[in-house]
Design an enzyme around this catalytic site. Structure first.
Site: not given
Ligand code: ZN
Length: 498
Positions: A261-262, A265, A291
């Site tokens: 997820h990160e 980003h 997101e």
């Protein structure tokens, strides 16, 4: 005075803001708890310096002079002027003393939240929380709004979006997904979920997570991975983009999908055009679009069948204790749909219900129709009505998220917007680059990353979210592809009639 003078002026302010970001990163990853008071003062001072310089007559003079010149709409110069004007007009409405007060309150509140969460003591945090909402309400009043104070705050994170639009989108999504959750519950387990609790060494989890992140395109010469209570990504420049994650020995998906997820980003920030460096343009355009990138790499890539087909041999090489489990079983297990307590651990479908609950509560807090002391009860009753479960304690309920403690109010809807956008963008990418599942099955991510860099990342904050999505996909933001994706993927996993 030319555009270069404006850039130099803004560049110095940018440097102050990035120094604040480093102090915040340090606060979240390395700082001993006793450092909190001094850190709050340091952050407040920097916030005040940056704000005073930005709302100064110098900025105004630059803007007025340059606005007489004509730059091509798509040029970096025109975008910098548009953004600076927008932010200047907004920031000028906030007194510097208020900015410093908010910054100081935020740093202190963050520390109290951390203790309250660790000791499951909501009462300890309630006064700070109440104060964060009072400050947010004052901020909304300074900024001004047409319909609801929430709109003024939401606009900070998602330029152009309003509470009314969020309400309509959420209501529609709720109508489409609640029956899906019920149909899945009626079907029973799709596989043996207990495999997810097998013991996995934390160091090995970190090694595997980083191996996948690097395969996605995360460059460790321009980034690093650390531990934090609440995972996040932060960028100090396009060449220093850091991520954090957290570990559970008995639940490997927490760290793995948190890292992916990160990474999503981080790839966005790493991909901004070098020409935008040291300006406010060198960052994601909005939280929702940000997101969409994290959720794409976490869910549409990391939780796909093709991903597990490809990574299975490496996964088992790191974790031989999964040698008796098939890739298909892992795929089904990591896509378990089940109402749960913690937002960041929620499956792709019920996740949005966690967001809706927070949106409704923060709107009520901002209106003043709900007090901080009554928040745990309101939280628990909404959990019961949306997800059919009640948190056993506040640590796993109202205290779980960091956002409100930092004054990030009006932020949560961007998570669901990100989910919606992730699918809309992937569908658009497929029409240009072809069958992404076939690529993921071969561990090929460069075509997708290339499309994202070209259509999303390199533009940074040059275009507002809806404008960017229009340019990338040919249509406005729409939830249709997202709902279709959920129905197809989970209908197939759980064997539902279509
Ligand atoms: Zn995120």
């Amino acid at each position: 005075m030319g555009i270069q003078d404006l850039k130099t002026h803004l560049g110095e302010i940018h440097d102050i803001n990035m120094a604040s970001s480093i102090l915040e990163w340090d606060q979240e990853t390395k700082m001993p708890p006793a450092g909190a008071n001094a850190r709050a003062a340091q952050l407040a001072t920097l916030a005040k310096f940056a704000h005073e310089r930005f709302v100064s007559s110098t900025t105004e003079k630059h803007l007025v002079g340059l606005e007489k010149e004509s730059f091509e709409y798509d040029s970096d110069e025109a975008a910098l002027l548009r953004l600076t004007r927008r932010e200047f007009d907004k920031s000028s409405k906030l007194p510097s003393e208020f900015v410093a007060e908010q910054s100081r309150a935020k740093a202190l509140s963050l520390n109290v939240w951390r203790e309250a969460r660790a000791t499951n003591d909501f009462k300890k945090f309630a006064p700070n929380l109440e104060q964060m909402y009072v400050l947010a309400r004052r901020k909304a009043d300074y900024l001004g709004f047409e319909e609801h104070p929430y709109d003024a705050l939401l606009d900070e994170y998602e330029p152009g979006l309003t509470a009314r639009v969020v309400e309509t989108t959420f209501a529609d999504l709720r109508d489409q997904t609640v029956p899906l959750v019920q149909a899945i519950a009626a079907k029973g387990p799709a596989t043996d979920y207990s495999i997810l609790t097998r013991d996995c060494d934390e160091q090995v989890q970190e090694t595997f997570g980083l191996e996948v992140a690097q395969a996605f395109g995360y460059d460790l010469s321009r980034g690093r991975l650390d531990r934090a209570a609440h995972p996040f990504e932060t960028a100090f420049s396009r060449d220093d983009v850091r991520i954090t994650t957290r570990y559970d020995r008995h639940y490997f998906p927490m760290a793995l999908f948190g890292t992916l997820h990160e990474t999503g980003h981080a790839l966005y920030e790493l991909g901004t055009a070098p020409e935008l460096a040291r300006t406010r343009l060198a960052q994601g355009t909005s939280l929702g679009v940000h997101e969409s990138q994290s959720r794409m790499w976490e869910n549409l890539v990391g939780r796909s069948r093709a991903f597990w087909t490809h990574w299975y041999p490496r996964f088992v090489a790191h974790f031989p204790q999964f040698g008796d489990v098939s890739p298909e079983e892992i795929y089904k297990a990591v896509n378990r749909v089940q109402p749960s307590l913690i937002r960041v651990e929620a499956d792709e479908i019920t996740y949005n219900l966690h967001v809706m609950l927070r949106f409704e509560l923060e709107k009520a807090m901002l209106e003043g129709s709900l007090n901080a002391s009554d928040l745990p009860e309101a939280w628990n009753s909404k959990m019961q009505s949306y997800l059919g479960i009640t948190p056993p304690d506040d640590a796993r309920g109202v205290l779980q998220d960091i956002h409100w403690s930092m004054g990030l109010i009006g932020y949560f809807p961007t998570y669901t917007l990100g989910n919606i956008l992730s699918v809309q963008l992937l569908e658009a990418a497929k029409t240009k680059i072809g069958d992404t599942d076939a690529m993921f099955a071969n561990g090929e991510y460069a075509p997708l990353l290339g499309w994202l860099r070209e259509n999303i990342h390199r533009h940074g904050k040059k275009y507002k979210p809806d404008e960017l999505v229009q340019r990338a996909t040919g249509s406005s933001i729409t939830a249709k592809p997202y709902v279709a994706y959920l129905k197809k993927k989970f209908g197939e996993i759980y064997g539902l009639e279509s």
